[in-house]
Design an enzyme around this catalytic site. Structure first.
Site, short mmCIF file in Angstrom:
data_model
loop_
_atom_site.label_atom_id
_atom_site.label_comp_id
_atom_site.label_asym_id
_atom_site.label_seq_id
_atom_site.Cartn_x
_atom_site.Cartn_y
_atom_site.Cartn_z
N ILE A 105 -11.02 -49.66 20.49
CA ILE A 105 -12.43 -50.10 20.42
C ILE A 105 -12.49 -51.62 20.48
O ILE A 105 -11.76 -52.31 19.75
CB ILE A 105 -13.10 -49.60 19.13
CG1 ILE A 105 -13.05 -48.08 19.06
CG2 ILE A 105 -14.55 -50.09 19.05
CD1 ILE A 105 -13.58 -47.51 17.75
N GLU B 94 -8.42 -48.26 14.96
CA GLU B 94 -9.43 -48.01 15.99
C GLU B 94 -8.82 -47.62 17.32
O GLU B 94 -9.46 -47.72 18.37
CB GLU B 94 -10.33 -49.24 16.16
CG GLU B 94 -9.62 -50.49 16.61
CD GLU B 94 -9.15 -51.38 15.46
OE1 GLU B 94 -9.04 -52.60 15.68
OE2 GLU B 94 -8.90 -50.85 14.36
N HIS C 30 0.83 -1.21 0.00
CA HIS C 30 0.00 0.00 0.00
C HIS C 30 0.87 1.27 0.00
O HIS C 30 0.54 2.26 -0.66
CB HIS C 30 -0.94 0.00 1.21
CG HIS C 30 -2.15 -0.86 1.02
ND1 HIS C 30 -3.33 -0.38 0.50
CD2 HIS C 30 -2.35 -2.18 1.25
CE1 HIS C 30 -4.22 -1.36 0.44
NE2 HIS C 30 -3.66 -2.47 0.89
#
Length: 298
Positions: A166, A208, A83
């Site tokens: 699991i 898992e 800018h």
């Protein structure tokens, strides 16, 4: 989905959108130069970098506590220079001065700016691959990279590692299909994340198996936290199509000692998990540094 996973996706979307807006801003500059019949704050003012769409997005990011803040600060500096260089070009045109130098500065600033954005985007994309696409949970790589820091920052609250698996997950895939198995994994990940504290982390270790880093002041409180999670998951019903699935898990729990490498902690937790798997499953096994195991399930 994991909060961090969603955060990365949101940042990438915002970065892409605001970058596109900045390229459109370049077209706005050309129109402004050709007419000069309007005053545009995002071009002419000293704080122009705060007025453009990219600057507004960037300022929002910088107001947050972020681990990638150094990338954003670098982008902010380069964005400001773009800018500044743009205003210098406008001044040279208005004053009818030599312009080649100003355009060279603008080109260099623009290239630096785009390079800083590319580096940040590369970082975000690389980070995104460190999260599991199915569950959104961080993978082992994130745990490897952050473990020492988390261990050192434990302070008064002890750090515990819970390795869980699991029970009979293969039967879920065999009996109901892998899509249902995926739904179970997503459901488990979501419920684990929803039921740990913000200071605690859940990881997908592989298949898992999942890892949770728990904060607890004693073995008693750590086992209570592990057991609370086990009972919560056992009560969850996962609906996938016409199937309603309930699962349980077996876990090995161990305290992390200051300065202890992750490999040793995982080996100990895995020994406890193995003991639980061969002792009937659906239980929590606490293992000490001297490898003594206690079934703490109730």
């Amino acid at each position: 989905m994991n909060r961090k996973f969603n955060e990365i996706d949101s940042t990438l979307r915002g970065l892409n959108h605001s970058t596109d807006a900045h390229f459109k801003w370049l077209v706005t500059i050309l129109r402004f130069v050709s007419s000069r019949d309007i005053e545009l704050a995002e071009i002419t003012q000293e704080d122009a970098h705060d007025h453009c769409e990219f600057g507004q997005w960037l300022n929002v990011q910088l107001q947050q506590e972020r681990e990638d803040r150094h990338f954003l600060l670098d982008i902010n500096i380069k964005h400001n220079r773009v800018h500044q260089a743009c205003r210098q070009i406008l001044n040279t045109i208005e004053n009818d001065e030599g312009r080649s130098g100003a355009f060279d500065v603008f080109e260099a600033a623009l290239l630096d700016f785009t390079e800083s954005i590319s580096l940040y985007k590369q970082h975000l994309l690389q980070l995104r691959t460190s999260y599991d696409a199915l569950t959104g949970l961080p993978l082992r790589r994130i745990l490897d990279e952050s473990f020492d820091r988390l261990n050192e920052g434990a302070d008064g609250a002890g750090l515990y590692l819970l390795l869980l698996d699991i029970d009979h997950f293969k039967k879920v895939n065999d009996n109901y299909g892998h899509l249902t198995g995926d739904a179970v994994l997503r459901s488990l990940a979501l419920n684990l994340e929803d039921n740990v504290r913000r200071s605690e982390s859940v990881y997908r270790y592989g298949g898992e198996e999942f890892i949770i880093l728990l904060r607890a002041e004693s073995d008693r409180k750590a086992t209570a936290a592990a057991e609370r999670l086990r009972h919560i998951i056992a009560a969850v019903e996962t609906v996938s199509g016409e199937h309603v699935i309930r699962i349980t898990f077996t876990s090995g729990l161990t305290r992390v000692h200051r300065g202890e490498p992750l490999r040793e902690v995982l080996e100990r937790a895995d020994m406890a998990l193995y003991r639980g798997k061969h002792g009937g499953r659906n239980c929590t096994i606490l293992i000490g540094k001297n490898l003594d195991c206690i079934n703490v399930s109730h």
